[in-house]
Design a protein around this motif. Sequence first.
Motif: not given
Length: 598
Positions: A487, A489-490, A514, A517-518, A530-531, A541, A543, A585
């Motif tokens: 994962v 992030i940024n 993803c 987490l978004r 977030i990928q 992905r 965003t 996070v």
Amino acid sequence: MKNIRNFCIIAHIDHGKSTLADRLLDFTKTVTEREKQDQLLDNMDLERERGITIKSHAIQMEYEYKGEKYILNLIDTPGHVDFSYEVSRSIAACEGALLIIDAAQSIQAQTISNLYLALENDLEIIPILNKIDLPSANPEEVKDDIVDLLGCSPDDIIPASGKTGLGVDKILEAIVERIPAPKGDPDAPLQALIFDSVYNPFRGVETYFRVMNGEITKGQKIKFMSTGKIYDADEVGTLKLNQVAKQSVKTGDVGYLITGIKDAREVKVGDTITSAVNGCTEIIDGFEDVKPMVFAGIYPVDTEDYEELRASMEKLQLNDASLVFTPESSAALGFGFRCGFLGMLHLEIIQERLEREFDMTVITTVPNVSYLAYTKKDPETPIVVNNPSDLPDLSKLDRVEEPYIKASVITKADFVGQVMSLCIEKRGQITNQTYLTPERVELNFDMPLAEIVFDFYDRLKTVSKGYASFDYSPIGMRASNLVKVDVLINANSVDALSALIHADNAYNIGKKMCEKLRELIPRQQFDIPIQAAIGAKIIARETIKALRKDVTAKCYGGDISRKRKLLEKQKKGKKRMRQIGNVEVPQSAFMAVLKLND
């Protein structure tokens, strides 16, 4: 020796074995009125709250029958599948077992697996139909199930109630009459089986054992056969509610031993104790080192508490030798430990005990199992992978093997469809389906251990409306098409969130991670991508949109290029901000990954 009886109680969780043990202790006057309390043998707060036995206990009762005095040794066993090795050692120390079956719930998965363990050790089984005073009890029907399972006659089954004490006298008579006296040679060299150990902060490790041959005396030099270490027997004795010191413990009896050992790992459950001089040469078979099945990272919430966490873990390990841990560090969470547990229940208990007994709030990463990876360079030597980040590079990888289990689910006939589809979704292959009665079905599956680690048990209870019971045993490693999903992030990889997943499920799980987490990561002043990625390939992905300040508010009317200029200026700022921005996070994000299906 002919007046000793050693027995254990086997039952599924919640079939009332701790309550029935209380009644046996009351009836034989082993405990006084003042010492009485419910679930007397479960002495941990956690055990009482959850109503489960985590640690097995042993207690000696005296009982007079037809003018003769008998010594009855009850060796209690934990009920949960995580602790099945402990159950097997307790069973090996006995000659008989009370098989307790709830008259309202009938036979369940664990009852059967523990029964097979008892039958393998040639124990005399006394079937007991418990909770017959419940309004929902179905004694006649369950009696027929027991007769089918054991092939005994209906008269052998003792109806009882742990709550009211009904049938306790019959149980004690059956223990004396049906269970054989222990066999063994009192003149042979000492040979004793360790079935449990408890850590006492003042006296070190107390070892519980059953003498098979010979006798153990106070002050004798003794040897633990698996480690080969020699100690002095400072104190030996038998186990009443409190320990009773004796000069010696003879063949066939159960007792405790104190040698001043300070490290619980030196006393292995299932090991053989013998005399250091002229000892026996044979180890009692069935001994194995307990291997952890599930691994997870445990990190302190505040990095400064790392040393405190280490001290707490070491103290816990004194009480629970099956907990293993090694230090590890993560870019996202700092310093912590990679811990091995017997199963998910064990993990929950350790986490809860850390919080209660040591005031440690910890972050637990995604639990995973232990894999074996083979490289193309050396396809014979396995690399043990306990942490997804240990997996070798994809280009060098030959194959990955994962542990498989044989799972047995017992459920009502109405829920077979839902249970099957859940097991197939979890990559299970059905191997057998038997109707125990027209209403109850036993399903056997071969499935990967990794699939039951997360939420399998909860979902099984949901699809079967609480009527399914579940049990499993490991059957070895099999090659599998596994990939490591990272994962980002940024554009920074968060190592604590990476997982090894079967290639067919990787896309779905990556997408769900993803999305989850978004929702959980707070918005910043800049866009956060977030990928989910396998190697260099991005498979999903999402965003998190930036919080945007309206910079054009002060421009009313006038030329559009003025607004455009301000927006361009803002865009540059956002871009710069994103390069140096740091995304926190939250703890809830690590926990949410476990509950992706909710």
